[in-house]
Design an enzyme around this catalytic site. Structure first.
Site, PDB file in Angstrom:
ATOM      1  N   LYS A   1       5.955  -4.478  -3.990  1.00 17.81           N
ATOM      2  CA  LYS A   1       7.410  -4.450  -3.800  1.00 17.81           C
ATOM      3  C   LYS A   1       7.815  -4.592  -2.331  1.00 17.81           C
ATOM      4  CE  LYS A   1      11.540  -3.375  -5.600  1.00 17.81           C
ATOM      5  NZ  LYS A   1      12.060  -4.535  -6.338  1.00 17.81           N
TER       6      LYS A   1
ATOM      7  N   TRP B   1      -2.882  -2.582  -1.819  1.00 19.13           N
ATOM      8  CA  TRP B   1      -2.577  -3.990  -2.027  1.00 19.13           C
ATOM      9  C   TRP B   1      -3.484  -4.711  -1.044  1.00 19.13           C
ATOM     10  CZ3 TRP B   1      -0.884  -8.265   0.683  1.00 19.13           C
ATOM     11  CH2 TRP B   1      -0.426  -9.340  -0.094  1.00 19.13           C
TER      12      TRP B   1
ATOM     13  N   ARG C   1       3.880  -0.255  -4.869  1.00 17.49           N
ATOM     14  CA  ARG C   1       3.584  -0.813  -3.540  1.00 17.49           C
ATOM     15  C   ARG C   1       2.245  -1.530  -3.489  1.00 17.49           C
ATOM     16  NH1 ARG C   1       6.972   1.595   0.292  1.00 17.49           N
ATOM     17  NH2 ARG C   1       5.571   0.894   1.929  1.00 17.49           N
TER      18      ARG C   1
ATOM     19  N   CYS D   1       0.854  -1.182   0.000  1.00 14.59           N
ATOM     20  CA  CYS D   1       0.000   0.000   0.000  1.00 14.59           C
ATOM     21  C   CYS D   1       0.895   1.239   0.000  1.00 14.59           C
ATOM     22  CB  CYS D   1      -0.947   0.090   1.179  1.00 14.59           C
ATOM     23  SG  CYS D   1      -2.122  -1.251   1.243  1.00 14.59           S
TER      24      CYS D   1
ATOM     25  N   HIS E   1      15.041 -37.853  -6.297  1.00 17.80           N
ATOM     26  CA  HIS E   1      14.263 -38.275  -5.129  1.00 17.80           C
ATOM     27  C   HIS E   1      12.800 -37.854  -5.246  1.00 17.80           C
ATOM     28  CE1 HIS E   1      17.981 -39.580  -3.289  1.00 17.80           C
ATOM     29  NE2 HIS E   1      18.503 -38.503  -3.860  1.00 17.80           N
TER      30      HIS E   1
ATOM     31  N   GLU F   1       6.964 -15.149 -10.792  1.00 19.12           N
ATOM     32  CA  GLU F   1       6.324 -13.899 -10.390  1.00 19.12           C
ATOM     33  C   GLU F   1       5.954 -13.004 -11.558  1.00 19.12           C
ATOM     34  OE1 GLU F   1       8.661 -11.377  -7.766  1.00 19.12           O
ATOM     35  OE2 GLU F   1      10.495 -12.025  -8.714  1.00 19.12           O
TER      36      GLU F   1
HETATM   37  C1  F6R Z   1      11.154 -11.065  -5.775  1.00 18.32           C
HETATM   38  C2  F6R Z   1      11.269 -10.117  -4.700  1.00 18.32           C
HETATM   39  C3  F6R Z   1      10.862 -10.546  -3.344  1.00 18.32           C
HETATM   40  C4  F6R Z   1      11.686  -9.820  -2.267  1.00 18.32           C
HETATM   41  C5  F6R Z   1      11.145 -10.151  -0.871  1.00 18.32           C
HETATM   42  C6  F6R Z   1      11.982  -9.518   0.223  1.00 18.32           C
HETATM   43  O1  F6R Z   1      11.620 -10.544  -6.979  1.00 18.32           O
HETATM   44  O2  F6R Z   1      11.660  -9.009  -4.889  1.00 18.32           O
HETATM   45  O3  F6R Z   1      10.927 -11.924  -3.200  1.00 18.32           O
HETATM   46  O4  F6R Z   1      13.013 -10.211  -2.371  1.00 18.32           O
HETATM   47  O5  F6R Z   1       9.827  -9.703  -0.769  1.00 18.32           O
HETATM   48  O6  F6R Z   1      12.050  -8.142   0.059  1.00 18.32           O
HETATM   49  P1  F6R Z   1      13.127  -7.256   0.793  1.00 18.32           P
HETATM   50  O7  F6R Z   1      14.439  -7.523   0.173  1.00 18.32           O
HETATM   51  O8  F6R Z   1      12.666  -5.851   0.580  1.00 18.32           O
HETATM   52  O9  F6R Z   1      13.110  -7.660   2.230  1.00 18.32           O
END
Ligand code: F6R
Length: 618
Positions: free
Chosen positions: A613, A78, A27, A2, A514, A498
């Site tokens: 993000k 979000w 966001r 958000c 396995h 993703e």
């Molecule tokens: C995937 C991606 C996420 C972040 C995860 C952690 O491309 O960006 O998997 O790596 O949400 O985010 P941070 O690094 O901000 O803690």
């Protein structure tokens, strides 16, 4: 998760808020809304299913009175509680429409509060947890409190990590924001005759570069003339603005069709920047003054945990392998969301290294909290400035990637790996476990990284072709790697999932027999990371096993490999490079494969569905 933006000043608020929402869209982009104080002291709220629709809806102005509003709050959502609908979009208002609130985070006790407020006669217009905040504030205001006091009152009733911003028709020109715990932060922008609040400094930068980051438990009240700070009890706090190091230009796509393409292309420069003034290439050493421990302390470490989520966890998995190899200290990578709830016997001889580009990921922050409580030493690797992660850590190694807007991490991943590489060498030297000659060798290897990445980016054409010819119509993919390339295989698969929505598994190649080998068929291609190195023959064995079962193989192999063209269906070439550098290089073609597959499918790689993000909720 958000995005919040608020403005109070003399300029028309609506265009400032809408353009702020565009900057914050990464966001969350399920829905968006805006609430402005208009001339006759009412709040006009407009909500829509996306920022573009909202911009259209407010294009004719949001005032009914011929007076352009100059005070307002806005939000891009979000969804957590309640579907993606207009009525669940923020701002949420009190029943009389005189209070509007935008919220980021989760109100964990919202069901109890909803019952309590409903019993008291408050009617709800949405399914969200956030709406209770508007009613709680309205109830406090009824008893004659100021908006700031009502916000503190509401903050005292809700549980869970949250940030919210409120405005009331009864206090023209005033906006109040609060941060509770580790949910996404609030940045205060200090201008001449105006003030802003936003979830990210980027939304403030077009207006001012003087900022203050709100800490957990702080309340800010802004008007055009002033910004005042208190704690949750109303005691005044002294907070001074500083000039942010962030730049707004960095947040433009330039000639690239997507931010992700731009950010992939920026990786050589990002990697150089992550090394600048830390790596001494002439003398072959690394110096990290951000790591505030004495030699004795470093020698006392008997365990290292590297933690993070998603891509940052994959970086941590690589870092853990390298740190253990270079320091001899038992080192594990841990998924922060599991680590935080597990009983872990940490103590003051444990070093916890947390990787979080945003510095906001709620699970990583919670893992840091439990590590602090156990007395562990803590280093954070962070891109964003002045975050909660930095506040909790003993030292922060900034990634220096430059703002990453694409939801899929690319250049921040390269920088996390580059910094972890340096940290491994640094700890190895300080601990006396790494000989000066080996350190010099590793530093010299690292110096080649930016050039090698640049070479890989120039070679990107094959990835576009493979995306169209071999990947875009598949439903399942397997990524295989061994050693430090195993986390890279997981990262390659994550990128594909993703942004192209293709189910992909990243696997330790040795694990395939396995179970996962049962999936191999002509419908499930395998991307095999098979550069020259100690595990090359083992990987060749795995590729043969896939081929024997009719599977298609795209190999990432070292240029000059004469076996792969005869064995794999397609080969993407990696330059010849040292052992710990190859994993970083392998990321580039996998990022490009995912990017081109997403584009070939007509998707927007910058805004994958369901994702945001910064993951500031559990
Ligand atoms: C995937 C991606 C996420 C972040 C995860 C952690 O491309 O960006 O998997 O790596 O949400 O985010 P941070 O690094 O901000 O803690």
């Amino acid at each position: 998760m958000c995005g919040i933006i608020a403005y109070t000043g003399a300029e028309p608020a609506t265009p400032i808020l809408v353009s702020g929402l565009r900057t914050l869209e990464y966001r969350g982009y399920d829905s968006a809304g805006i609430g402005v104080q208009n001339g006759s002291c009412r709040i006009t709220v407009t909500r829509a299913l996306g920022v573009d629709q909202l911009a259209e809806a407010v294009a004719g102005g949001t005032s009914n009175d011929g007076v352009e509003p100059t005070v307002g709050i806005a939000h891009t959502r979000w969804a957590t509680h309640g579907g993606v609908t207009i009525s669940n979009a923020h701002p949420h208002t009190s029943a009389d429409g005189r209070v509007a609130v935008v919220h980021n985070g989760i109100v964990e006790n919202y069901l109890d509060l909803r019952v309590e407020l409903s019993d008291a006669g408050y009617r709800f217009g949405s399914e969200t947890d956030s709406e209770v905040i508007a009613h709680l504030i309205a109830r406090c205001l009824k008893s004659g409190e100021s908006l700031a006091s009502a916000v503190r009152g509401a903050a005292g009733r809700i549980r869970g990590a949250s940030s919210f911003v409120a405005t009331s028709a009864d206090e023209p020109g005033v906006i109040v924001g609060v941060r509770l715990g580790n949910a996404g932060g609030i940045v205060v922008g200090i201008g001449d005759g105006f003030h802003l609040l936003a979830s990210d400094v980027l939304a403030i930068l077009p207006h001012t570069d003087r900022v203050i980051y709100l800490r957990s438990g702080e309340v800010v009240t802004i008007s055009s003339a002033a910004a005042g700070f208190t704690d949750l009890n109303g005691a005044t706090l002294e907070r001074r603005p500083f000039k942010t190091g962030r730049s707004f230009e960095a947040a433009a796509k330039g000639e690239h069709p997507h931010f992700m393409a731009k950010e992939i292309a920026e990786q050589p420069e990002a990697a150089s920047s992550a090394m600048r003034r830390r790596v001494d290439f002439e003398n072959g050493t690394v110096d990290l003054p951000e790591v505030p421990y004495s030699d004795d302390e470093i020698r006392s470490f008997d365990r290292i945990i590297v933690t993070g989520m998603g891509t940052s966890l994959h970086a941590g998995m690589y870092g853990a392998q390298m740190i253990e190899a270079l320091t001899g200290i038992p080192t594990q990578a841990e998924n922060a969301s599991e680590f935080r709830y597990r009983s872990t016997s940490l103590n003051d001889r444990t070093l916890v290294i947390s990787v979080t580009q945003s510095g906001e990921t709620v699970d990583t922050l919670a893992a840091m909290e439990s590590a602090s409580a156990a007395g562990a030493k803590q280093i954070a690797l962070v891109e964003a400035e002045d975050t909660q992660a930095t506040l909790m850590a003993d030292g922060t190694l900034y990634l220096r990637a430059g703002q990453e807007i694409g939801v899929a991490s690319t250049k921040t991943m390269i920088c996390s790996l580059t910094v972890l590489y340096q940290l491994a060498v640094y700890l190895g030297i300080r601990r006396g476990a790494l000989s000066p000659d080996r350190a010099r060798e590793l530093v010299s290897d690292l110096s080649r990284l930016p050039g090698l990445i640049a070479e890989m980016i120039d070679d990107g054409g094959d990835c576009r072709r493979l995306a169209v010819e071999r990947l875009k119509d598949r439903r399942h993919l397997l990524y295989l790697g061994r050693g430090a390339l195993q986390p890279m295989a997981m990262e390659g698969a994550l990128k594909m999932k993703e942004i192209a929505y293709i189910h992909a598994e990243g696997y330790a190649a040795g694990e395939m027999k396995h179970g996962a080998i049962a999936l191999i068929s002509e419908d499930m291609p395998t991307i095999a990371l098979v550069p020259q190195g100690a595990l090359y023959d083992k990987m060749v064995g795995n590729i043969n096993e896939v081929k024997a079962r009719g599977g298609e193989v795209i190999a990432l192999a070292t240029r000059g490999d004469e076996v792969m063209p005869g064995l794999a269906d397609e080969v993407l070439w990696l330059p010849e490079a040292p052992e710990w550098i190859v994993p970083l290089l392998s990321l580039v073609p996998m990022q490009q494969l995912a990017y081109h597959t997403s584009v070939a499918l007509g998707l927007d790689p910058d805004k994958p569905r369901n994702l945001a993000k910064s993951v500031t909720v559990e």
